[in-house]
Motif scaffolding. Structure first.
Motif, mmCIF file in Angstrom:
data_model
loop_
_atom_site.group_PDB
_atom_site.id
_atom_site.type_symbol
_atom_site.label_atom_id
_atom_site.label_comp_id
_atom_site.label_asym_id
_atom_site.label_seq_id
_atom_site.Cartn_x
_atom_site.Cartn_y
_atom_site.Cartn_z
ATOM 1 N N ILE A 144 0.846 -1.185 0.000
ATOM 2 C CA ILE A 144 0.000 0.000 0.000
ATOM 3 C C ILE A 144 0.887 1.242 0.000
ATOM 4 C CG2 ILE A 144 -1.863 1.210 1.175
ATOM 5 C CD1 ILE A 144 -2.537 -1.647 0.091
ATOM 6 N N ARG A 145 0.721 2.093 -1.024
ATOM 7 C CA ARG A 145 1.594 3.253 -1.206
ATOM 8 C C ARG A 145 0.763 4.492 -1.516
ATOM 9 N NH1 ARG A 145 4.621 2.287 -6.063
ATOM 10 N NH2 ARG A 145 6.198 3.740 -5.330
ATOM 11 N N GLY A 146 1.413 5.646 -1.447
ATOM 12 C CA GLY A 146 0.755 6.910 -1.751
ATOM 13 C C GLY A 146 0.672 7.169 -3.255
ATOM 14 N N LYS A 147 0.049 8.282 -3.607
ATOM 15 C CA LYS A 147 -0.086 8.683 -5.005
ATOM 16 C C LYS A 147 1.280 9.029 -5.599
ATOM 17 C CE LYS A 147 -3.228 11.731 -5.902
ATOM 18 N NZ LYS A 147 -4.050 12.967 -5.790
ATOM 19 N N PRO A 148 1.381 9.036 -6.944
ATOM 20 C CA PRO A 148 2.627 9.483 -7.570
ATOM 21 C C PRO A 148 2.982 10.906 -7.129
ATOM 22 C CG PRO A 148 1.184 8.465 -9.192
ATOM 23 C CD PRO A 148 0.376 8.598 -7.933
ATOM 24 N N ASN A 149 4.229 11.102 -6.784
ATOM 25 C CA ASN A 149 4.746 12.410 -6.353
ATOM 26 C C ASN A 149 4.097 12.925 -5.064
ATOM 27 O OD1 ASN A 149 6.365 12.572 -8.738
ATOM 28 N ND2 ASN A 149 4.546 13.237 -9.869
ATOM 29 N N ARG A 150 3.345 12.067 -4.379
ATOM 30 C CA ARG A 150 2.763 12.469 -3.097
ATOM 31 C C ARG A 150 2.727 11.252 -2.176
ATOM 32 N NH1 ARG A 150 -2.801 15.727 -3.184
ATOM 33 N NH2 ARG A 150 -1.493 17.054 -4.496
ATOM 34 N N PRO A 151 3.900 10.823 -1.697
ATOM 35 C CA PRO A 151 3.947 9.611 -0.873
ATOM 36 C C PRO A 151 3.212 9.795 0.449
ATOM 37 C CG PRO A 151 6.056 10.759 -0.838
ATOM 38 C CD PRO A 151 5.229 11.446 -1.862
ATOM 39 N N CYS A 152 2.594 8.709 0.908
ATOM 40 C CA CYS A 152 1.982 8.745 2.240
ATOM 41 C C CYS A 152 3.076 8.488 3.275
ATOM 42 C CB CYS A 152 0.864 7.714 2.350
ATOM 43 S SG CYS A 152 1.316 6.019 1.898
ATOM 44 N N CYS A 178 -10.227 6.704 4.973
ATOM 45 C CA CYS A 178 -11.300 6.410 4.029
ATOM 46 C C CYS A 178 -11.400 7.568 3.030
ATOM 47 C CB CYS A 178 -12.617 6.225 4.762
ATOM 48 S SG CYS A 178 -12.659 4.756 5.817
ATOM 49 N N GLY A 179 -11.445 7.232 1.754
ATOM 50 C CA GLY A 179 -11.441 8.244 0.706
ATOM 51 C C GLY A 179 -10.068 8.596 0.184
ATOM 52 N N GLU A 180 -9.015 8.121 0.843
ATOM 53 C CA GLU A 180 -7.653 8.447 0.426
ATOM 54 C C GLU A 180 -7.298 7.742 -0.888
ATOM 55 O OE1 GLU A 180 -3.094 8.297 2.281
ATOM 56 O OE2 GLU A 180 -4.841 8.022 3.575
ATOM 57 N N HIS A 206 -10.849 5.650 9.024
ATOM 58 C CA HIS A 206 -9.672 5.008 8.451
ATOM 59 C C HIS A 206 -10.017 3.587 8.010
ATOM 60 C CE1 HIS A 206 -7.955 8.184 11.042
ATOM 61 N NE2 HIS A 206 -7.012 8.239 10.112
ATOM 62 N N TRP A 207 -9.149 3.045 7.153
ATOM 63 C CA TRP A 207 -9.312 1.682 6.647
ATOM 64 C C TRP A 207 -8.969 0.702 7.760
ATOM 65 C CZ3 TRP A 207 -5.898 -0.320 1.964
ATOM 66 C CH2 TRP A 207 -6.219 -1.657 1.709
ATOM 67 N N GLU A 208 -9.981 0.037 8.279
ATOM 68 C CA GLU A 208 -9.782 -0.936 9.352
ATOM 69 C C GLU A 208 -9.484 -2.306 8.764
ATOM 70 O OE1 GLU A 208 -13.022 -0.898 12.074
ATOM 71 O OE2 GLU A 208 -12.842 1.258 12.482
ATOM 72 N N ARG A 209 -8.548 -3.024 9.419
ATOM 73 C CA ARG A 209 -8.084 -4.297 8.872
ATOM 74 C C ARG A 209 -9.188 -5.346 8.777
ATOM 75 N NH1 ARG A 209 -2.995 -5.603 12.430
ATOM 76 N NH2 ARG A 209 -3.658 -7.719 11.830
ATOM 77 N N ALA A 243 -14.507 -4.739 5.377
ATOM 78 C CA ALA A 243 -14.559 -4.862 3.918
ATOM 79 C C ALA A 243 -14.645 -3.468 3.306
ATOM 80 C CB ALA A 243 -15.759 -5.704 3.495
ATOM 81 N N VAL A 244 -13.828 -3.224 2.277
ATOM 82 C CA VAL A 244 -13.759 -1.908 1.639
ATOM 83 C C VAL A 244 -13.880 -2.089 0.126
ATOM 84 C CG1 VAL A 244 -12.249 -1.054 3.477
ATOM 85 C CG2 VAL A 244 -11.227 -1.920 1.353
ATOM 86 N N ARG A 245 -14.098 -0.987 -0.556
ATOM 87 C CA ARG A 245 -14.067 -0.981 -2.018
ATOM 88 C C ARG A 245 -12.893 -0.136 -2.497
ATOM 89 N NH1 ARG A 245 -20.049 -0.550 -1.609
ATOM 90 N NH2 ARG A 245 -20.931 -2.465 -2.515
ATOM 91 N N PHE A 246 -12.401 -0.454 -3.700
ATOM 92 C CA PHE A 246 -11.355 0.333 -4.346
ATOM 93 C C PHE A 246 -11.934 0.899 -5.641
ATOM 94 C CE2 PHE A 246 -9.158 -3.044 -1.984
ATOM 95 C CZ PHE A 246 -8.432 -2.262 -1.095
ATOM 96 N N LYS A 247 -12.067 2.217 -5.691
ATOM 97 C CA LYS A 247 -12.616 2.879 -6.867
ATOM 98 C C LYS A 247 -11.493 3.513 -7.670
ATOM 99 C CE LYS A 247 -16.367 5.915 -8.374
ATOM 100 N NZ LYS A 247 -17.488 6.780 -7.949
ATOM 101 N N HIS A 248 -11.433 3.170 -8.945
ATOM 102 C CA HIS A 248 -10.376 3.677 -9.808
ATOM 103 C C HIS A 248 -10.592 5.164 -10.057
ATOM 104 C CE1 HIS A 248 -8.089 3.834 -13.765
ATOM 105 N NE2 HIS A 248 -7.201 3.415 -12.879
ATOM 106 N N VAL A 249 -9.605 5.961 -9.689
ATOM 107 C CA VAL A 249 -9.766 7.419 -9.737
ATOM 108 C C VAL A 249 -9.902 7.912 -11.176
ATOM 109 C CG1 VAL A 249 -8.616 9.615 -9.229
ATOM 110 C CG2 VAL A 249 -8.609 7.770 -7.525
#
Length: 217
Positions: A81-89, A97-99, A150-153, A156-162
């Protein structure tokens, strides 16, 4: 003497509260998926783990295929699990949630990706693994959709392609040779029971601590 005793009681009470709050904070940290964590992701409807390997699609983009597998022990099912390009978490910080994040395949260093090609079996939107050494493009970004802060382990979550607004999904179609029995993973426009995912085995990174192992790598 009474004053000294009262001060001692007050100090002990303050220390107890501080220790308790630290323990509570620690327990809370351990319950989240965090930046830098290495995890397997289970599709809860079809009971398969998100998977990839150095096998290219024979149609569509021709990029590295992404599938779902039933085998819980396959090392090709680990993703970072990593941050966005040029914006590392920040490493070890809980994912909100929403990140917007990138999900990078551990073995090949390619990012979970989607684009305007049809998937080979269901004609939904193709999902592939793309890039080199963890670097691809803006179509590698997915938003975590969940109900809390926050994303709890255990959640169940969804991943939406930005980039294209599809949800990472499995609907059960199975491949033949050379990846016989593996399920197609694709993008769907609608949010439904086929696009719920839960974190499973992995190494969960915590702030300023050693990685927390969840089962074995």
């Amino acid at each position: 003497m009474e004053i000294i005793h009262a001060v001692h009681v007050l100090v002990k009470s303050v220390l107890f509260v501080l220790l308790w709050s630290q323990c509570e904070g620690r327990d809370s940290e351990l319950s989240y998926v965090t930046c830098g964590s290495l995890v397997k992701l289970l599709n809860t409807r079809h009971n398969v783990r998100l998977h990839s390997h150095d096998v290219k699609y024979g149609s569509g983009s021709g990029q590295q295929s992404v599938t779902g597998v039933e085998n819980a022990d396959d090392a090709n099912s680990y993703w970072q699990i990593r941050g966005k390009p040029n914006r590392p978490c920040q490493r070890g910080v809980a994912i909100k949630c929403g990140e917007a994040i990138r999900i990078t395949h551990m073995k090949t260093g390619r990012n979970l990706h989607s684009h305007g090609f049809n998937s080979p079996l269901s004609n939904n939107q193709e999902v592939s693994a793309f890039g080199e050494n963890g670097e691809g493009d803006d179509l590698d970004v997915w938003a975590v959709q969940c109900d809390n802060d926050h994303w709890e382990r255990e959640e169940a979550v969804r991943f939406k392609h930005v980039g294209t607004d599809v949800y990472l999904s499995v609907t059960g179609e199975q491949y033949g040779h050379p990846i016989r029995g593996q399920r197609e993973v694709h993008g769907m426009k609608s949010a439904n029971q086929n696009n719920w995912w839960r974190s499973m085995e992995g190494v969960f990174i915590q702030p300023s601590t050693e990685p927390l192992r969840h089962d074995e790598l």
